[in-house]
Write a protein that holds these residues in place. Structure first.
Motif: not given
Lengths: 117, 117
Positions: A37-43, A62-65, A80-85
């Motif tokens: 619930e809510g937002e995790f963090k970008w990683h 959420q992805l960067r694009d 793998k390697g793709v930033e997401h939140c």
């Protein structure tokens, strides 16, 4: 393990969010359930794809694009390697699969927190 | 892949039973949906655990010494090398995960039949 794993029953045993519980092991991976619930963090995970299947509720990955919106019965693999939140407006329940020992966030301290239920 | 995979929508695109369709790839594994009805055949996978999650309906996974009954929302991992024979009294829909190229039955001919949808 020689009995069925009921995912809803496993999820009913805890309330914490962003704290995956391992419910089975598969080919060197942990199969986990998690409440969010809510937002995790970008990683990102440099060495593993990240498997998400929504069991209850809805989430946005959420992805960067772009944003990938998922509801119950929908899945997405973050390569793998793709930033997401991940973000969940309301409580949602997910099935996750990651190699055993993979940290949630890229921070190895979090991997040690995983409990098997 | 940059969009949600809706498992029910994928399942609605075909009717064949015991013919898994790949819907995503994850860490060298195929994530597949399959419709099943009736009895499959006894087999084992010497090199991989076998992941079953029931999405719709009910199945029995017959093992040599017990039967594991699963309904929607329940999963079971058949450990590598363990003989099993899935059985569904009525049509059921499953999520399967196996290393890419793993034959359904131990017969390598069946692996080539996998389609991606």
């Amino acid at each position: 393990m020689d009995e069925a794993v009921n995912l809803a029953a496993k999820l009913s045993t805890f309330d914490e969010t962003w704290s995956p519980r391992t419910v089975a092991e598969f080919n060197g991976h942990d199969v986990m359930v998690v409440k969010v619930e809510g937002e995790f963090k970008w990683h990102s995970h440099p060495d593993t794809d990240d498997f998400f299947l929504v069991l209850y509720g809805e989430i946005d990955i959420q992805l960067r694009d772009q944003v990938v919106s998922l509801k119950a019965g929908e899945m997405f693999i973050v390569p793998k390697g793709v930033e997401h939140c991940p973000f969940a407006r309301k409580e949602a329940h997910l099935l996750l699969i990651e190699p055993t020992g993979t940290p949630n966030t890229g921070d190895t301290a979090t991997a040690a927190d995983r409990k098997t239920i």
